[in-house]
Design a protein around this motif. Sequence first.
Motif, mmCIF file in Angstrom:
data_model
loop_
_atom_site.group_PDB
_atom_site.id
_atom_site.type_symbol
_atom_site.label_atom_id
_atom_site.label_comp_id
_atom_site.label_asym_id
_atom_site.label_seq_id
_atom_site.Cartn_x
_atom_site.Cartn_y
_atom_site.Cartn_z
ATOM 1 N N LEU A 38 34.002 25.470 20.866
ATOM 2 C CA LEU A 38 34.929 24.634 21.624
ATOM 3 C C LEU A 38 36.373 24.927 21.238
ATOM 4 O O LEU A 38 37.281 24.825 22.060
ATOM 5 N N LEU A 39 36.579 25.307 19.992
ATOM 6 C CA LEU A 39 37.937 25.601 19.525
ATOM 7 C C LEU A 39 38.339 27.052 19.797
ATOM 8 O O LEU A 39 39.473 27.441 19.522
ATOM 9 N N SER A 40 37.441 27.834 20.347
ATOM 10 C CA SER A 40 37.705 29.259 20.507
ATOM 11 C C SER A 40 38.410 29.608 21.815
ATOM 12 O O SER A 40 38.759 30.753 22.047
ATOM 13 N N ASP A 41 38.607 28.627 22.659
ATOM 14 C CA ASP A 41 39.337 28.875 23.899
ATOM 15 C C ASP A 41 40.794 28.424 23.747
ATOM 16 O O ASP A 41 41.052 27.289 23.326
ATOM 17 N N PRO A 42 41.736 29.310 24.093
ATOM 18 C CA PRO A 42 43.166 29.004 23.927
ATOM 19 C C PRO A 42 43.564 27.695 24.597
ATOM 20 O O PRO A 42 44.323 26.908 24.032
ATOM 21 N N ARG A 44 41.694 25.036 25.323
ATOM 22 C CA ARG A 44 41.160 23.877 24.599
ATOM 23 C C ARG A 44 41.828 23.687 23.252
ATOM 24 O O ARG A 44 42.128 22.564 22.849
ATOM 25 N N LEU A 45 42.068 24.794 22.542
ATOM 26 C CA LEU A 45 42.720 24.661 21.236
ATOM 27 C C LEU A 45 44.109 24.065 21.412
ATOM 28 O O LEU A 45 44.525 23.186 20.656
ATOM 29 N N ASN A 46 44.815 24.504 22.441
ATOM 30 C CA ASN A 46 46.120 23.938 22.760
ATOM 31 C C ASN A 46 46.023 22.441 22.983
ATOM 32 O O ASN A 46 46.847 21.669 22.504
ATOM 33 N N VAL B 32 44.128 32.323 15.881
ATOM 34 C CA VAL B 32 43.273 31.201 15.463
ATOM 35 C C VAL B 32 42.038 31.133 16.354
ATOM 36 O O VAL B 32 40.910 30.974 15.874
ATOM 37 N N CYS B 33 42.233 31.304 17.647
ATOM 38 C CA CYS B 33 41.104 31.294 18.582
ATOM 39 C C CYS B 33 40.115 32.398 18.246
ATOM 40 O O CYS B 33 38.903 32.177 18.303
ATOM 41 N N ARG B 34 40.628 33.559 17.932
ATOM 42 C CA ARG B 34 39.762 34.695 17.628
ATOM 43 C C ARG B 34 38.855 34.367 16.431
ATOM 44 O O ARG B 34 37.671 34.676 16.436
ATOM 45 N N ILE B 35 39.431 33.756 15.410
ATOM 46 C CA ILE B 35 38.636 33.369 14.238
ATOM 47 C C ILE B 35 37.539 32.399 14.646
ATOM 48 O O ILE B 35 36.374 32.573 14.299
ATOM 49 N N PHE B 36 37.914 31.369 15.398
ATOM 50 C CA PHE B 36 36.916 30.386 15.835
ATOM 51 C C PHE B 36 35.847 31.069 16.704
ATOM 52 O O PHE B 36 34.671 30.748 16.608
ATOM 53 N N GLN B 37 36.285 31.971 17.538
ATOM 54 C CA GLN B 37 35.337 32.665 18.418
ATOM 55 C C GLN B 37 34.318 33.467 17.605
ATOM 56 O O GLN B 37 33.122 33.449 17.903
ATOM 57 N N LEU B 38 34.800 34.140 16.576
ATOM 58 C CA LEU B 38 33.894 34.934 15.744
ATOM 59 C C LEU B 38 32.891 34.043 15.017
ATOM 60 O O LEU B 38 31.760 34.443 14.758
#
Lengths: 119, 119
Positions: A38-42, A44-46, B32-38
Amino acid sequence: MANIDCERLAEHSATAKRAKEGILSGTDLARVCRIFQLLSDPGRLNIVYALMKGEMCVHHLTEVCGGTVSAVSHQLRLLRENGIIKAKRIGQHMEYSIADEHVCEIVALAVKHLECEVD
Amino acid sequence: MANIDCERLAEHSATAKRAKEGILSGTDLARVCRIFQLLSDPGRLNIVYALMKGEMCVHHLTEVCGGTVSAVSHQLRLLRENGIIKAKRIGQHMEYSIADEHVCEIVALAVKHLECEVD
DNA sequence: TGAATATTTGAACAACTATTCAAGTATATT
DNA sequence: AATATACTTGAATAGTTGTTCAAATATTCA
Protein backbone atom coordinates in the motif's frame (compact mmCIF):
# COMPACT_ATOMS: atom_id res chain seq x y z
CA MET A 1 37.75 -33.39 0.59
CA ALA A 2 37.82 -30.55 3.09
CA ASN A 3 38.15 -27.20 1.35
CA ILE A 4 38.47 -23.66 2.64
CA ASP A 5 34.69 -23.08 2.36
CA CYS A 6 33.50 -25.82 4.66
CA GLU A 7 33.45 -23.72 7.77
CA ARG A 8 31.56 -20.92 6.09
CA LEU A 9 29.03 -23.29 4.54
CA ALA A 10 28.45 -24.94 7.90
CA GLU A 11 27.64 -21.50 9.25
CA HIS A 12 25.23 -20.94 6.39
CA SER A 13 23.54 -24.17 7.30
CA ALA A 14 23.21 -23.15 10.94
CA THR A 15 21.88 -19.75 9.85
CA ALA A 16 19.37 -21.46 7.61
CA LYS A 17 18.16 -23.52 10.54
CA ARG A 18 17.68 -20.42 12.69
CA ALA A 19 16.04 -18.56 9.82
CA LYS A 20 13.65 -21.42 9.23
CA GLU A 21 12.63 -21.46 12.86
CA GLY A 22 12.11 -17.71 12.93
CA ILE A 23 10.27 -17.44 9.63
CA LEU A 24 7.16 -15.26 9.49
CA SER A 25 3.86 -17.15 9.46
CA GLY A 26 1.78 -17.03 6.31
CA THR A 27 -0.70 -14.52 7.70
CA ASP A 28 1.92 -12.30 9.33
CA LEU A 29 3.91 -12.30 6.12
CA ALA A 30 0.84 -11.38 4.11
CA ARG A 31 -0.10 -8.55 6.45
CA VAL A 32 3.34 -6.98 6.49
CA CYS A 33 3.57 -7.29 2.71
CA ARG A 34 0.18 -5.71 2.29
CA ILE A 35 1.26 -2.67 4.29
CA PHE A 36 4.41 -2.28 2.22
CA GLN A 37 2.42 -2.75 -0.95
CA LEU A 38 0.00 0.00 0.00
CA LEU A 39 2.92 2.33 0.67
CA SER A 40 4.66 1.42 -2.58
CA ASP A 41 2.53 3.62 -4.80
CA PRO A 42 3.66 7.27 -5.10
CA GLY A 43 0.10 8.54 -5.03
CA ARG A 44 -0.82 6.63 -1.89
CA LEU A 45 2.44 7.41 -0.12
CA ASN A 46 1.85 11.08 -0.86
CA ILE A 47 -1.62 10.82 0.61
CA VAL A 48 -0.43 9.14 3.80
CA TYR A 49 2.46 11.57 4.11
CA ALA A 50 0.09 14.50 3.66
CA LEU A 51 -2.40 13.17 6.20
CA MET A 52 0.44 12.87 8.71
CA LYS A 53 0.29 16.66 8.75
CA GLY A 54 -3.43 16.67 9.62
CA GLU A 55 -6.95 15.91 8.46
CA MET A 56 -8.05 16.88 4.98
CA CYS A 57 -10.89 16.46 2.50
CA VAL A 58 -10.54 14.88 -0.94
CA HIS A 59 -10.31 18.20 -2.74
CA HIS A 60 -7.41 19.40 -0.62
CA LEU A 61 -5.66 16.02 -0.83
CA THR A 62 -5.92 16.17 -4.60
CA GLU A 63 -4.50 19.66 -4.56
CA VAL A 64 -1.56 18.52 -2.42
CA CYS A 65 -0.87 15.21 -4.12
CA GLY A 66 -1.78 15.95 -7.72
CA GLY A 67 -3.73 13.76 -10.13
CA THR A 68 -7.47 13.64 -10.58
CA VAL A 69 -10.08 13.55 -7.84
CA SER A 70 -11.19 10.15 -9.10
CA ALA A 71 -7.72 8.62 -8.91
CA VAL A 72 -7.22 10.01 -5.42
CA SER A 73 -10.59 8.66 -4.36
CA HIS A 74 -9.73 5.17 -5.59
CA GLN A 75 -6.48 5.26 -3.65
CA LEU A 76 -8.25 6.54 -0.55
CA ARG A 77 -10.61 3.58 -0.74
CA LEU A 78 -7.72 1.12 -0.74
CA LEU A 79 -6.05 2.83 2.19
CA ARG A 80 -9.34 2.90 4.06
CA GLU A 81 -10.24 -0.72 3.34
CA ASN A 82 -6.89 -1.70 4.80
CA GLY A 83 -7.31 0.34 7.96
CA ILE A 84 -4.52 2.81 7.30
CA ILE A 85 -6.78 5.85 7.10
CA LYS A 86 -10.34 6.59 8.15
CA ALA A 87 -13.04 8.89 6.84
CA LYS A 88 -15.75 11.00 8.38
CA ARG A 89 -18.45 12.90 6.60
CA ILE A 90 -18.64 16.66 7.24
CA GLY A 91 -21.61 17.93 5.26
CA GLN A 92 -20.70 17.62 1.60
CA HIS A 93 -17.10 16.85 2.42
CA MET A 94 -15.29 13.77 3.60
CA GLU A 95 -12.64 14.34 6.19
CA TYR A 96 -9.81 11.84 5.89
CA SER A 97 -7.32 11.15 8.65
CA ILE A 98 -4.74 8.61 9.79
CA ALA A 99 -6.15 5.49 11.44
CA ASP A 100 -2.95 3.51 11.97
CA GLU A 101 -0.16 5.37 13.70
CA HIS A 102 2.15 2.40 13.32
CA VAL A 103 2.13 2.88 9.58
CA CYS A 104 3.07 6.52 10.05
CA GLU A 105 6.07 5.49 12.11
CA ILE A 106 7.15 3.15 9.35
CA VAL A 107 6.82 5.92 6.77
CA ALA A 108 8.64 8.39 8.99
CA LEU A 109 11.49 5.92 9.54
CA ALA A 110 11.79 5.21 5.83
CA VAL A 111 11.90 8.91 4.95
CA LYS A 112 14.39 9.63 7.72
CA HIS A 113 16.70 6.82 6.63
CA LEU A 114 16.48 7.92 3.06
CA GLU A 115 17.83 11.28 4.08
CA CYS A 116 20.77 9.63 5.90
CA GLU A 117 22.03 8.07 2.71
CA VAL A 118 24.92 9.87 1.11
CA ASP A 119 24.64 8.94 -2.58
CA MET B 1 -23.69 31.87 4.88
CA ALA B 2 -21.53 30.69 7.74
CA ASN B 3 -22.17 27.05 8.58
CA ILE B 4 -20.85 24.75 11.26
CA ASP B 5 -18.16 23.37 8.96
CA CYS B 6 -16.36 26.60 8.13
CA GLU B 7 -13.90 26.39 10.93
CA ARG B 8 -13.01 22.81 10.19
CA LEU B 9 -12.65 23.48 6.49
CA ALA B 10 -10.42 26.45 7.20
CA GLU B 11 -8.23 24.10 9.21
CA HIS B 12 -8.15 21.69 6.29
CA SER B 13 -6.99 24.49 4.10
CA ALA B 14 -4.20 25.42 6.49
CA THR B 15 -3.20 21.75 6.74
CA ALA B 16 -3.14 21.52 2.96
CA LYS B 17 -0.79 24.49 2.83
CA ARG B 18 1.57 22.88 5.33
CA ALA B 19 1.34 19.51 3.57
CA LYS B 20 2.14 21.12 0.25
CA GLU B 21 5.23 22.80 1.67
CA GLY B 22 6.43 19.56 3.26
CA ILE B 23 5.71 17.30 0.32
CA LEU B 24 8.39 14.75 -0.64
CA SER B 25 10.41 15.65 -3.73
CA GLY B 26 9.93 13.52 -6.83
CA THR B 27 13.17 11.61 -6.34
CA ASP B 28 12.74 11.11 -2.59
CA LEU B 29 9.21 9.90 -3.15
CA ALA B 30 10.37 7.47 -5.83
CA ARG B 31 13.15 6.10 -3.65
CA VAL B 32 10.96 5.50 -0.61
CA CYS B 33 8.29 3.90 -2.79
CA ARG B 34 10.87 1.68 -4.43
CA ILE B 35 11.98 0.36 -1.03
CA PHE B 36 8.39 -0.35 0.00
CA GLN B 37 7.73 -1.98 -3.36
CA LEU B 38 10.69 -4.31 -2.97
CA LEU B 39 9.45 -5.32 0.47
CA SER B 40 5.89 -5.85 -0.73
CA ASP B 41 6.47 -9.27 -2.26
CA PRO B 42 6.21 -12.24 0.16
CA GLY B 43 9.16 -14.01 -1.47
CA ARG B 44 11.45 -11.00 -1.23
CA LEU B 45 10.35 -10.07 2.28
CA ASN B 46 11.08 -13.64 3.34
CA ILE B 47 14.54 -13.38 1.83
CA VAL B 48 15.35 -10.12 3.57
CA TYR B 49 13.93 -11.39 6.84
CA ALA B 50 15.99 -14.58 6.55
CA LEU B 51 19.19 -12.68 5.74
CA MET B 52 18.63 -10.58 8.84
CA LYS B 53 19.56 -13.77 10.69
CA GLY B 54 22.87 -14.09 8.80
CA GLU B 55 24.57 -14.76 5.48
CA MET B 56 23.33 -17.56 3.27
CA CYS B 57 23.75 -19.05 -0.18
CA VAL B 58 20.96 -19.40 -2.75
CA HIS B 59 20.33 -23.03 -1.94
CA HIS B 60 19.77 -22.36 1.74
CA LEU B 61 17.67 -19.30 1.03
CA THR B 62 15.48 -21.39 -1.24
CA GLU B 63 15.16 -23.99 1.47
CA VAL B 64 14.13 -21.36 4.02
CA CYS B 65 11.85 -19.30 1.78
CA GLY B 66 10.36 -21.93 -0.49
CA GLY B 67 9.79 -21.72 -4.24
CA THR B 68 12.25 -22.62 -6.96
CA VAL B 69 15.92 -21.68 -7.09
CA SER B 70 15.23 -19.72 -10.25
CA ALA B 71 12.48 -17.62 -8.71
CA VAL B 72 14.62 -16.90 -5.65
CA SER B 73 17.52 -15.93 -7.90
CA HIS B 74 15.34 -13.48 -9.81
CA GLN B 75 14.22 -11.89 -6.55
CA LEU B 76 17.79 -11.75 -5.26
CA ARG B 77 18.79 -9.86 -8.37
CA LEU B 78 16.15 -7.21 -7.78
CA LEU B 79 17.16 -6.82 -4.15
CA ARG B 80 20.80 -6.60 -5.14
CA GLU B 81 20.25 -4.13 -7.96
CA ASN B 82 18.52 -1.88 -5.48
CA GLY B 83 21.27 -2.06 -2.89
CA ILE B 84 19.30 -3.89 -0.24
CA ILE B 85 21.48 -7.00 -0.26
CA LYS B 86 24.93 -7.81 -1.57
CA ALA B 87 26.57 -10.96 -2.92
CA LYS B 88 30.02 -12.49 -2.67
CA ARG B 89 31.25 -15.55 -4.47
CA ILE B 90 32.58 -18.41 -2.33
CA GLY B 91 33.74 -21.06 -4.72
CA GLN B 92 30.67 -22.47 -6.40
CA HIS B 93 28.36 -20.68 -4.02
CA MET B 94 27.15 -17.13 -3.73
CA GLU B 95 26.97 -15.76 -0.25
CA TYR B 96 24.17 -13.25 0.12
CA SER B 97 23.97 -10.75 2.96
CA ILE B 98 22.27 -7.53 3.98
CA ALA B 99 23.72 -4.37 2.44
CA ASP B 100 21.27 -1.78 3.80
CA GLU B 101 20.73 -1.88 7.54
CA HIS B 102 18.15 0.88 7.28
CA VAL B 103 15.87 -1.42 5.37
CA CYS B 104 16.22 -4.05 8.09
CA GLU B 105 15.13 -1.51 10.67
CA ILE B 106 12.06 -0.72 8.60
CA VAL B 107 11.21 -4.42 8.30
CA ALA B 108 11.81 -4.99 12.00
CA LEU B 109 9.55 -2.06 12.89
CA ALA B 110 6.80 -3.28 10.59
CA VAL B 111 6.92 -6.80 12.02
CA LYS B 112 7.01 -5.47 15.57
CA HIS B 113 4.03 -3.21 15.01
CA LEU B 114 2.13 -5.98 13.35
CA GLU B 115 2.47 -8.00 16.51
CA CYS B 116 1.12 -5.11 18.60
CA GLU B 117 -2.17 -5.11 16.76
CA VAL B 118 -4.98 -6.80 18.61
CA ASP B 119 -7.31 -7.91 15.83
C1' DT C 1 39.19 -32.13 -20.52
C1' DG C 2 34.73 -33.65 -19.02
C1' DA C 3 31.19 -34.23 -15.59
C1' DA C 4 28.87 -32.34 -11.63
C1' DT C 5 27.15 -28.62 -8.83
C1' DA C 6 25.55 -23.81 -8.11
C1' DT C 7 23.65 -20.00 -9.85
C1' DT C 8 22.03 -16.70 -13.42
C1' DT C 9 19.53 -15.22 -17.29
C1' DG C 10 16.02 -14.35 -21.08
C1' DA C 11 11.64 -15.06 -23.01
C1' DA C 12 6.87 -16.01 -22.50
C1' DC C 13 2.80 -16.00 -19.99
C1' DA C 14 -0.67 -15.11 -16.49
C1' DA C 15 -2.04 -12.19 -12.82
C1' DC C 16 -2.29 -7.86 -10.84
C1' DT C 17 -2.59 -2.68 -10.55
C1' DA C 18 -3.26 2.30 -11.47
C1' DT C 19 -5.59 5.43 -14.24
C1' DT C 20 -9.27 7.29 -16.94
C1' DC C 21 -13.87 8.28 -18.14
C1' DA C 22 -18.63 8.25 -17.50
C1' DA C 23 -22.24 7.57 -14.52
C1' DG C 24 -23.79 7.23 -9.88
C1' DT C 25 -24.81 8.75 -4.84
C1' DA C 26 -25.00 12.16 -1.04
C1' DT C 27 -25.52 16.62 0.87
C1' DA C 28 -26.46 21.63 0.76
C1' DT C 29 -28.63 25.62 -1.17
C1' DT C 30 -32.14 28.19 -3.50
C1' DA D 1 -38.17 20.22 -6.37
C1' DA D 2 -34.14 21.61 -8.93
C1' DT D 3 -29.40 22.71 -9.17
C1' DA D 4 -24.69 22.67 -7.63
C1' DT D 5 -20.95 20.72 -5.17
C1' DA D 6 -18.28 16.79 -3.31
C1' DC D 7 -17.19 12.46 -3.67
C1' DT D 8 -17.56 7.45 -5.10
C1' DT D 9 -17.89 3.66 -8.13
C1' DG D 10 -17.60 0.30 -12.12
C1' DA D 11 -15.72 -0.97 -16.36
C1' DA D 12 -12.11 -0.74 -19.62
C1' DT D 13 -7.44 -0.27 -20.70
C1' DA D 14 -2.52 -0.08 -20.58
C1' DG D 15 1.38 -1.02 -17.99
C1' DT D 16 3.82 -3.71 -14.53
C1' DT D 17 5.27 -7.78 -12.07
C1' DG D 18 6.27 -12.69 -10.54
C1' DT D 19 6.83 -17.25 -12.05
C1' DT D 20 8.21 -20.92 -15.00
C1' DC D 21 11.03 -23.30 -18.18
C1' DA D 22 14.98 -23.95 -20.83
C1' DA D 23 19.41 -22.61 -21.78
C1' DA D 24 23.61 -20.38 -20.33
C1' DT D 25 27.62 -19.32 -17.21
C1' DA D 26 30.88 -20.23 -13.38
C1' DT D 27 33.45 -23.07 -10.44
C1' DT D 28 35.15 -27.46 -8.61
C1' DC D 29 36.75 -32.02 -8.84
C1' DA D 30 38.32 -36.32 -10.95
